[in-house]
Design an enzyme around this catalytic site. Structure first.
Site, mmCIF file in Angstrom:
data_model
loop_
_atom_site.group_PDB
_atom_site.id
_atom_site.type_symbol
_atom_site.label_atom_id
_atom_site.label_comp_id
_atom_site.label_asym_id
_atom_site.label_seq_id
_atom_site.Cartn_x
_atom_site.Cartn_y
_atom_site.Cartn_z
ATOM 1 C CD GLU A 33 -2.841 -1.328 2.344
ATOM 2 O OE1 GLU A 33 -2.862 -0.416 3.189
ATOM 3 O OE2 GLU A 33 -3.566 -2.341 2.428
ATOM 4 C CG ASN A 78 -0.720 -6.986 -1.366
ATOM 5 O OD1 ASN A 78 -1.333 -7.588 -2.246
ATOM 6 N ND2 ASN A 78 -1.211 -6.824 -0.139
ATOM 7 C CG HIS A 130 -9.999 -5.605 0.509
ATOM 8 N ND1 HIS A 130 -10.291 -6.719 1.267
ATOM 9 C CD2 HIS A 130 -8.696 -5.319 0.749
ATOM 10 C CE1 HIS A 130 -9.198 -7.087 1.932
ATOM 11 N NE2 HIS A 130 -8.217 -6.266 1.634
ATOM 12 C CD GLU A 188 -4.818 -7.725 1.760
ATOM 13 O OE1 GLU A 188 -5.705 -6.973 2.201
ATOM 14 O OE2 GLU A 188 -3.601 -7.477 1.877
ATOM 15 C CG ASP A 237 -12.889 -8.759 1.769
ATOM 16 O OD1 ASP A 237 -12.710 -7.862 0.918
ATOM 17 O OD2 ASP A 237 -12.566 -8.608 2.970
HETATM 18 O O1 G3I Z 1 -4.489 -7.621 18.804
HETATM 19 C C1 G3I Z 1 -5.376 -6.663 19.382
HETATM 20 C C2 G3I Z 1 -6.039 -7.218 20.597
HETATM 21 O O2 G3I Z 1 -5.064 -7.484 21.567
HETATM 22 C C3 G3I Z 1 -7.090 -6.226 21.106
HETATM 23 O O3 G3I Z 1 -7.781 -6.783 22.181
HETATM 24 C C4 G3I Z 1 -8.053 -5.860 20.001
HETATM 25 C C5 G3I Z 1 -9.058 -4.814 20.441
HETATM 26 O O4 G3I Z 1 -9.550 -4.096 19.349
HETATM 27 O O5 G3I Z 1 -7.339 -5.356 18.920
HETATM 28 C C6 G3I Z 1 -6.428 -6.301 18.374
HETATM 29 O O6 G3I Z 1 -5.790 -5.763 17.248
HETATM 30 C C7 G3I Z 1 -6.588 -5.667 16.086
HETATM 31 C C8 G3I Z 1 -5.989 -6.548 15.005
HETATM 32 O O7 G3I Z 1 -6.686 -6.366 13.800
HETATM 33 C C9 G3I Z 1 -6.031 -8.030 15.369
HETATM 34 O O8 G3I Z 1 -7.361 -8.433 15.501
HETATM 35 C C10 G3I Z 1 -6.603 -4.228 15.644
HETATM 36 O O9 G3I Z 1 -7.309 -3.436 16.584
HETATM 37 C C11 G3I Z 1 -7.240 -4.097 14.292
HETATM 38 O O10 G3I Z 1 -7.063 -2.772 13.827
HETATM 39 C C12 G3I Z 1 -6.595 -5.054 13.319
HETATM 40 O O11 G3I Z 1 -7.255 -4.916 12.083
HETATM 41 C C13 G3I Z 1 -6.595 -5.490 10.983
HETATM 42 C C14 G3I Z 1 -6.270 -4.426 9.956
HETATM 43 O O12 G3I Z 1 -5.654 -5.028 8.829
HETATM 44 C C15 G3I Z 1 -5.355 -3.357 10.495
HETATM 45 O O13 G3I Z 1 -5.052 -2.416 9.521
HETATM 46 C C16 G3I Z 1 -7.504 -6.529 10.370
HETATM 47 O O14 G3I Z 1 -7.673 -7.612 11.285
HETATM 48 C C17 G3I Z 1 -6.902 -7.050 9.059
HETATM 49 O O15 G3I Z 1 -7.862 -7.824 8.393
HETATM 50 C C18 G3I Z 1 -6.520 -5.889 8.167
HETATM 51 O O16 G3I Z 1 -5.897 -6.395 7.016
HETATM 52 C C19 G3I Z 1 -5.520 -5.438 6.020
HETATM 53 C C20 G3I Z 1 -4.288 -5.972 5.330
HETATM 54 O O17 G3I Z 1 -3.276 -6.228 6.263
HETATM 55 C C21 G3I Z 1 -3.786 -5.008 4.263
HETATM 56 N N1 G3I Z 1 -4.844 -4.690 3.330
HETATM 57 C C22 G3I Z 1 -6.094 -4.213 3.923
HETATM 58 C C23 G3I Z 1 -6.592 -5.205 4.962
HETATM 59 C C24 G3I Z 1 -7.921 -4.748 5.541
HETATM 60 O O18 G3I Z 1 -7.784 -3.554 6.272
#
Ligand code: G3I
Length: 303
Positions: A127, A169, A205, A233, A235
């Site tokens: 990105e 990516n 996405h 990715e 969806d």
């Molecule tokens: O790990 C913590 C946990 O300890 C805590 O309790 C919880 C409370 O909110 O948060 C957890 O972290 C979260 C993490 O996912 C793991 O679940 C973050 O808040 C959350 O922001 C994070 O979101 C991820 C996101 O990337 C962050 O930018 C999504 O799961 C993940 O699907 C998403 O993936 C990205 C790709 O890497 C890049 N392309 C876009 C895609 C979608 O945004």
């Protein structure tokens, strides 16, 4: 064939999913994973904030669970991601200039070195572009290091894991548009100058109203530059036939492009999707196959 992975394998491709080892204790999660998919990527566990939360202190516990599971099941692994402006450890944001450049090199060496030989393809840089096709100006790497950090990252990753395929990516690059044009120009330049790039990931996405009319043509023009392409990715927010049709279109496009090596969906069940309220995946919250699943399976088997 009867499963997504076996069906994709008929044409030498993989069908993968993003996973979170935190769900491995849930039997239907693991059963669906093992039954349907032959490739995995860590949804979050190989990102910088997780793998190097403090400078020089690496934590591979989550990533190792992902790789360990994949190896026990004979699945491929995609690596996501070495250099990204988001989900970056806070300490990195404090560094400037040469110190930041060195931290980036050390991070790539630490992570890609740890997984050397176990990753089929790495998202080396994620990105880095804005919607208008210029370099993303809210990236700390871009601000501090300028355009050259991307090339430096690829050269470093190539030395750290010579056998991994190295991908750039991004999202909203799925059709022919200003952003994908910007990435295209960079890849063309890298190929012309011998910068080690092997592949481009198209996150894909989507929503049911996304215009997919240039999707296949876009994959093909990148392939024609001499790189592999991956749907990384996938969806699709929505439901029913409209959702199934979008999944079918993407699957057919990948199958029509020889250098499209495979498709990864961004999660197994709607219940744990980052877009859960949009029900974007192939299995519902009870791990039941959706109409979209049937469309993908059928497309994979009619290739
Ligand atoms: O790990 C913590 C946990 O300890 C805590 O309790 C919880 C409370 O909110 O948060 C957890 O972290 C979260 C993490 O996912 C793991 O679940 C973050 O808040 C959350 O922001 C994070 O979101 C991820 C996101 O990337 C962050 O930018 C999504 O799961 C993940 O699907 C998403 O993936 C990205 C790709 O890497 C890049 N392309 C876009 C895609 C979608 O945004």
């Amino acid at each position: 064939a009867e499963t997504l992975g076996d069906s994709a394998a008929q044409s030498g491709r993989y069908f993968g999913t993003a996973i979170e080892p935190g769900y491995f204790g849930e039997q239907p999660y693991v059963d669906t994973l093992n039954q349907e998919f032959n490739s995995v990527v860590a949804e979050n566990n190989m990102k910088w904030e997780t793998t190097e939360p403090a400078q020089g202190q690496f934590d591979f516990s989550g990533g190792d669970q992902v790789v360990g599971h994949a190896e026990s099941q004979g699945m491929q692994v995609r690596g996501h991601t070495l250099v990204w402006h988001s989900q970056l450890a806070p300490w990195v944001q404090q560094l400037t200039g040469d110190a930041l450049n060195q931290a980036m090199i050390d991070h790539i060496n630490g992570v890609a070195g740890h997984y050397q030989g176990q990753i089929a393809s790495w998202d080396v840089v994620n990105e880095a572009f804005d919607e208008d096709g210029t370099r993303r100006d809210d990236s700390h790497f871009q601000q501090q290091l300028g355009d050259g950090y991307i090339e430096e990252a690829f050269r470093t990753a190539d030395a750290a894991d010579p056998n991994a395929q190295l991908c750039y990516n991004d999202y909203n690059t799925d059709g022919i548009n200003a952003k994908s044009n910007g990435v295209y120009d960079m890849v063309a330049d890298f190929k012309a100058r011998g910068v080690p790039i092997d592949c481009v990931g198209f996150q894909t996405h989507l929503s049911t109203d996304t215009d997919l009319s240039t999707y296949q043509q876009n994959l093909q023009r990148f392939a024609d530059l001499g790189v592999d392409v991956h749907v990384t990715e996938l969806d699709v927010g929505g439901s029913g036939t409209a959702q199934a049709d979008a999944y079918r279109t993407v699957t057919e496009a990948c199958l029509a492009v020889e250098r499209c090596k495979g498709i990864t969906v961004w999660g197994i069940t709607d219940a744990y999707s980052w877009r859960a309220e949009e029900t974007p995946l192939l299995f519902d919250g009870n791990y039941q196959k959706k109409e979209a699943y049937g469309a993908v399976l059928e497309a994979l088997n009619s290739a």
